[in-house]
Write a protein that holds these residues in place. Structure first.
Motif, PDB file in Angstrom:
ATOM      1  N   HIS A 123       0.849  -1.191   0.000  1.00  4.74           N
ATOM      2  CA  HIS A 123       0.000   0.000   0.000  1.00  4.74           C
ATOM      3  C   HIS A 123       0.881   1.236   0.000  1.00  4.74           C
ATOM      4  O   HIS A 123       2.092   1.141   0.228  1.00  4.74           O
ATOM      5  N   ARG A 174      -5.364  12.396   4.698  1.00  2.00           N
ATOM      6  CA  ARG A 174      -4.486  11.229   4.721  1.00  2.00           C
ATOM      7  C   ARG A 174      -5.174  10.163   3.884  1.00  2.00           C
ATOM      8  O   ARG A 174      -6.357   9.865   4.108  1.00  2.00           O
ATOM      9  N   MET A 198       0.816   5.321   1.620  1.00  4.22           N
ATOM     10  CA  MET A 198       0.115   6.331   2.415  1.00  4.22           C
ATOM     11  C   MET A 198       0.557   7.694   1.896  1.00  4.22           C
ATOM     12  O   MET A 198       1.753   7.925   1.709  1.00  4.22           O
ATOM     13  N   GLU A 205     -10.692   5.240   1.063  1.00  7.18           N
ATOM     14  CA  GLU A 205      -9.234   5.388   1.091  1.00  7.18           C
ATOM     15  C   GLU A 205      -8.802   6.689   1.762  1.00  7.18           C
ATOM     16  O   GLU A 205      -7.667   6.799   2.222  1.00  7.18           O
ATOM     17  N   VAL A 206      -9.683   7.666   1.784  1.00  8.36           N
ATOM     18  CA  VAL A 206      -9.379   8.884   2.557  1.00  8.36           C
ATOM     19  C   VAL A 206      -9.687   8.561   4.011  1.00  8.36           C
ATOM     20  O   VAL A 206     -10.842   8.529   4.418  1.00  8.36           O
ATOM     21  N   VAL A 207      -8.646   8.292   4.779  1.00  3.15           N
ATOM     22  CA  VAL A 207      -8.856   7.810   6.145  1.00  3.15           C
ATOM     23  C   VAL A 207      -8.859   8.933   7.167  1.00  3.15           C
ATOM     24  O   VAL A 207      -9.176   8.717   8.329  1.00  3.15           O
ATOM     25  N   ILE A 222      -0.091  12.066   2.170  1.00  2.00           N
ATOM     26  CA  ILE A 222      -0.729  13.215   2.812  1.00  2.00           C
ATOM     27  C   ILE A 222      -0.920  14.261   1.731  1.00  2.00           C
ATOM     28  O   ILE A 222       0.002  14.555   0.969  1.00  2.00           O
ATOM     29  N   HIS A 259       1.969  14.332  -0.957  1.00  3.09           N
ATOM     30  CA  HIS A 259       3.253  13.981  -0.350  1.00  3.09           C
ATOM     31  C   HIS A 259       3.187  12.521   0.053  1.00  3.09           C
ATOM     32  O   HIS A 259       2.347  12.139   0.865  1.00  3.09           O
ATOM     33  N   VAL A 260       4.041  11.732  -0.532  1.00  2.00           N
ATOM     34  CA  VAL A 260       4.059  10.307  -0.210  1.00  2.00           C
ATOM     35  C   VAL A 260       4.802  10.101   1.103  1.00  2.00           C
ATOM     36  O   VAL A 260       5.892  10.655   1.292  1.00  2.00           O
ATOM     37  N   VAL A 261       4.200   9.349   2.003  1.00  2.00           N
ATOM     38  CA  VAL A 261       4.857   9.072   3.284  1.00  2.00           C
ATOM     39  C   VAL A 261       5.954   8.035   3.066  1.00  2.00           C
ATOM     40  O   VAL A 261       5.695   6.919   2.621  1.00  2.00           O
ATOM     41  N   MET A 262       7.189   8.465   3.360  1.00  2.00           N
ATOM     42  CA  MET A 262       8.343   7.575   3.161  1.00  2.00           C
ATOM     43  C   MET A 262       8.626   6.797   4.439  1.00  2.00           C
ATOM     44  O   MET A 262       9.107   5.669   4.398  1.00  2.00           O
ATOM     45  N   ASN A 263       8.376   7.425   5.563  1.00  2.00           N
ATOM     46  CA  ASN A 263       8.696   6.786   6.835  1.00  2.00           C
ATOM     47  C   ASN A 263       7.790   7.326   7.924  1.00  2.00           C
ATOM     48  O   ASN A 263       7.514   8.516   7.968  1.00  2.00           O
ATOM     49  N   ILE A 309      -4.863   6.277   2.142  1.00  2.00           N
ATOM     50  CA  ILE A 309      -4.160   4.992   2.083  1.00  2.00           C
ATOM     51  C   ILE A 309      -4.773   4.179   0.962  1.00  2.00           C
ATOM     52  O   ILE A 309      -5.994   3.922   0.965  1.00  2.00           O
ATOM     53  N   CYS A 310      -3.971   3.783  -0.001  1.00  2.00           N
ATOM     54  CA  CYS A 310      -4.507   2.999  -1.125  1.00  2.00           C
ATOM     55  C   CYS A 310      -3.460   2.024  -1.624  1.00  2.00           C
ATOM     56  O   CYS A 310      -2.311   2.068  -1.186  1.00  2.00           O
ATOM     57  N   PRO A 311      -3.884   1.095  -2.497  1.00  2.00           N
ATOM     58  CA  PRO A 311      -2.981   0.003  -2.873  1.00  2.00           C
ATOM     59  C   PRO A 311      -1.720   0.466  -3.584  1.00  2.00           C
ATOM     60  O   PRO A 311      -0.645  -0.086  -3.383  1.00  2.00           O
TER      61      PRO A 311
END
Lengths: 160, 160
Positions: free
Chosen positions: B65, B110, B67, B94-96, B69, B139-143, B112-114
């Motif tokens: 997946h 935020r 995540m 997917e918008v959590v 922002i 912005h893709v969550v890297m960590n 979360i999707c495949p």
DNA sequence: CTTGAAAAATTTAAGAA
DNA sequence: TTCTTAAATTTTTCAAG
């Protein structure tokens, strides 16, 4: 990574929103006997698929507070400065979340504190951490439209 | 707003991180008899101080997946367009998370999707919702450096 | 709030599908 | 394996003080 079958996913989906359901009720919902349901839950816990159980507290009923989201951009993208910043974050309990992101910002922070004056103190600590080579933009949360709770696992599995 | 004493706060602090602790153990930790501890927990639940119990699922062990922002800025700040956008958000699992904020952005999302291609689809739906009068930055969550779990209630009470 | 007993749930073990 | 049944243990719940 453990293989999860359809029953495991059902269990996870239920526990995400009803973490204190009794094992008996959970077993019934997923059509298993209590003992085998419990066995699966224990396995999910020990595999780390379930990492914790949290009670969600309605903060408004505890005390006044403000929630802010801050975007953080480092001037120098050295490993040392990132490490230093991350280390600092972990010493400030009011910073309740920190993610590293791609794009124009380096971090998103979520900060919960009693009021704006305490927020300013925290902000100052963050900015001074790496010799002021950090840009922080603050956004006060006015309304929580949709709160982060359970994730729809089926929307992830079936390709969204 | 209910008045909470020191024992209630202790209970909340423990349940935030150990929501499935047995009432007996909880009672011992806060130096109460099991029955009066249970009574307090039930009161906190029915007062809405505890709003839910969530199992935290380690998504990485369930499936791949991403995540993200997203910052969202509306071109027109009319009540109708805000309402329309918020309504749309609630139809997309997917918008959590979605918060309204002050500052240069109107919302933080935020998502979360495949994978990124499903993210792009969601993005398109969000942008088209109000006749494209919306600016979204992703912005893709890297960590995940620090995850949003329990809040240190004592840091809020004592003035941060 | 506490005690203490009844009701319910969890956990373990033996064994079947 | 994973499951079920059934008994032993533990916990929850409730009434009474």
């Amino acid at each position: 990574m453990t293989k999860l079958d359809r029953t495991d996913l059902k269990i996870l989906q239920i526990l995400q929103d009803e973490a204190r359901i009794t094992n008996q009720d959970l077993a019934e919902r997923v059509s298993l006997s209590p003992s085998s349901c419990l066995q699966r839950v224990r396995r999910l816990e020990s595999n780390g698929v379930i990492s914790a159980y949290h009670a969600k507290v309605n903060l408004a009923s505890v005390c006044r507070h403000v929630m802010c989201i801050a975007t953080v951009t480092m001037k120098n993208h050295t490993r040392e400065e990132f490490r230093a910043f991350e280390a600092l974050i972990n010493t400030i309990p009011e910073v309740v979340e920190c993610v590293t992101v791609s794009g124009e910002f380096d971090f998103f922070l979520r900060i919960i504190c009693p009021d704006m004056s305490s927020y300013l103190e925290i902000n100052e600590r963050l900015v001074s951490s790496v010799n002021y080579l950090v840009t922080i933009n603050t956004h006060v949360v006015m309304n929580e439209n949709k709160k982060f709770g359970a994730i729809d696992l089926s929307s992830l599995d079936e390709g969204g």
